[in-house]
Design a protein around this motif. Sequence first.
Motif, short mmCIF file in Angstrom:
data_model
loop_
_atom_site.label_atom_id
_atom_site.label_comp_id
_atom_site.label_asym_id
_atom_site.label_seq_id
_atom_site.Cartn_x
_atom_site.Cartn_y
_atom_site.Cartn_z
N ASN A 318 42.28 -8.84 49.92
CA ASN A 318 41.23 -8.03 50.56
C ASN A 318 40.83 -6.90 49.61
O ASN A 318 41.61 -6.01 49.33
N LEU A 319 39.59 -6.93 49.13
CA LEU A 319 39.16 -5.98 48.10
C LEU A 319 39.33 -4.51 48.53
O LEU A 319 39.96 -3.73 47.80
N PRO A 320 38.81 -4.08 49.70
CA PRO A 320 39.02 -2.68 50.09
C PRO A 320 40.49 -2.33 50.29
O PRO A 320 40.92 -1.22 49.96
N VAL A 321 41.27 -3.27 50.83
CA VAL A 321 42.70 -3.00 51.05
C VAL A 321 43.42 -2.81 49.72
O VAL A 321 44.22 -1.89 49.55
N ILE A 322 43.13 -3.69 48.76
CA ILE A 322 43.77 -3.57 47.44
C ILE A 322 43.46 -2.21 46.82
O ILE A 322 44.34 -1.50 46.33
N LEU A 323 42.18 -1.82 46.86
CA LEU A 323 41.80 -0.52 46.28
C LEU A 323 42.47 0.63 47.03
O LEU A 323 42.94 1.60 46.41
N GLY A 324 42.53 0.54 48.35
CA GLY A 324 43.18 1.57 49.14
C GLY A 324 44.66 1.70 48.83
O GLY A 324 45.19 2.81 48.66
N MET A 325 45.32 0.57 48.71
CA MET A 325 46.76 0.61 48.44
C MET A 325 47.06 1.07 47.01
O MET A 325 48.08 1.72 46.76
N LEU A 326 46.17 0.75 46.06
CA LEU A 326 46.34 1.28 44.71
C LEU A 326 46.24 2.81 44.72
O LEU A 326 46.96 3.49 43.98
N GLY A 327 45.37 3.33 45.59
CA GLY A 327 45.29 4.78 45.73
C GLY A 327 46.59 5.38 46.24
O GLY A 327 47.07 6.40 45.72
N ILE A 328 47.20 4.73 47.23
CA ILE A 328 48.51 5.18 47.75
C ILE A 328 49.55 5.16 46.61
O ILE A 328 50.34 6.10 46.44
N TRP A 329 49.54 4.08 45.84
CA TRP A 329 50.51 3.90 44.75
C TRP A 329 50.41 5.04 43.72
O TRP A 329 51.40 5.67 43.38
N TYR A 330 49.20 5.32 43.28
CA TYR A 330 49.04 6.33 42.23
C TYR A 330 49.23 7.75 42.75
O TYR A 330 49.85 8.59 42.09
N ILE A 331 48.68 8.04 43.92
CA ILE A 331 48.76 9.41 44.45
C ILE A 331 50.21 9.75 44.83
O ILE A 331 50.71 10.82 44.48
N ASN A 332 50.87 8.84 45.51
CA ASN A 332 52.19 9.17 46.08
C ASN A 332 53.37 8.82 45.19
O ASN A 332 54.42 9.46 45.29
N PHE A 333 53.20 7.84 44.32
CA PHE A 333 54.34 7.42 43.51
C PHE A 333 54.20 7.79 42.03
O PHE A 333 55.18 7.81 41.31
N TYR A 334 52.99 8.13 41.61
CA TYR A 334 52.75 8.61 40.25
C TYR A 334 52.31 10.07 40.23
O TYR A 334 52.15 10.66 39.16
N GLY A 335 52.05 10.64 41.41
CA GLY A 335 51.59 12.04 41.46
C GLY A 335 50.18 12.23 40.94
O GLY A 335 49.81 13.30 40.48
N GLY A 336 49.38 11.18 41.02
CA GLY A 336 48.00 11.26 40.52
C GLY A 336 47.16 12.21 41.36
O GLY A 336 47.18 12.14 42.59
N GLY A 337 46.39 13.08 40.70
CA GLY A 337 45.54 14.02 41.44
C GLY A 337 44.06 13.86 41.14
O GLY A 337 43.24 14.58 41.69
N SER A 338 43.73 12.92 40.28
CA SER A 338 42.32 12.70 39.91
C SER A 338 42.00 11.22 39.98
O SER A 338 42.86 10.37 39.80
N HIS A 339 40.72 10.94 40.21
CA HIS A 339 40.26 9.56 40.31
C HIS A 339 38.95 9.47 39.54
O HIS A 339 37.99 10.17 39.87
#
Length: 366
Positions: A318-339
Amino acid sequence: HPFPHAKSTMLPTALPAWQALAEHRRATAHLHLRERFAAEPNRFERMHAELNGLLLDYSKNLIGEDTLDLLCRLADESGAAELRRQMYAGGKINLSEHRAVLHTALRLPENAAPVYVDDINIVPQVHAELNRALDFAERLQNGTHTGCTGLPIRDVVNIGIGGSDLGPLMMCSALAPYGSPRLNMHFVSTVDGAQLRDVLDKVRPETTLFVIASKTFTTQETITNANTARQWFLREASEQDIAKHFVAVSTNKTAVAEFGIDTDHMFEFWDWVGGRYSLWSAIGLPIMLYLGEENFIEMLEGAHEMDRHFISAPLERNLPVILGMLGIWYINFYGGGSHVIAPYDQHLHRLPKFIQQLDMESNGKQ
């Protein structure tokens, strides 16, 4: 609890999948993207998805297929599928304002199954208002609706802020090759008078249409600019001429009529349309005026295709789901603050600003 429909009453960070993702992050921290491609020569083939000419290549992310499996497990444990179903069914999943989130209903075909909000089927409402707006757009494009001197409209000035500006501006810029060569589109959003003055210096009162976009017709920046435009117009025309040159996208009939706008030229949208999602509603009137009915309907159909994909495709494809979950991965597990949003075409130069509001406001502007 922020997710009342979750399968578990635990916070997302306490879910088993979250714990597994944290461990997975630690275990794969040493892997470089070059190493992943070297070890997986068919990585792109296995890590991309397509829909109607749109390609999502997620192979160049710091993930493996096991990462995606865990992220989809997290979505499942969080009750994402049920929240998705509730959204399409008119459930009040906007918890802070206790209202439905139904921009998807704006893209439904006229013969779609009923969608109920407070026991009212909203599909007929959507199409009644859409048809009114498209009819006005057609009359303006074919010259039936003229200015007060009988001359055709040459310039359209949209006065709005936030979603009432960013969506129409982005779409009119992105789809300029499909726009009417006879119309010049202008967008005014800031209360700084310089922006409006620059536009008014380029246009003539007798050939200009102003679109005032404000749900309540009380938004300070929008109404300040609308009143300035009104005073400018009245230097060359009369009060009776306002009805030919000003239209409103609003729900406040009294204020619209007091301004001098013909309420037949007031187009409505509803509480279940968040401003940042509203370009598909009457807020998209400038897009309709510029692109015409056929192109606007095609745009709605394209969005509806993505809606159908989102509601029916399995989470892992699911394209929107994949993109959404990648956001969770980077923000919460990599500490990403920019997109980064990097448009591939200059016509899309307003897309980053549009996405910024869409994303940040949806996530509570944190």
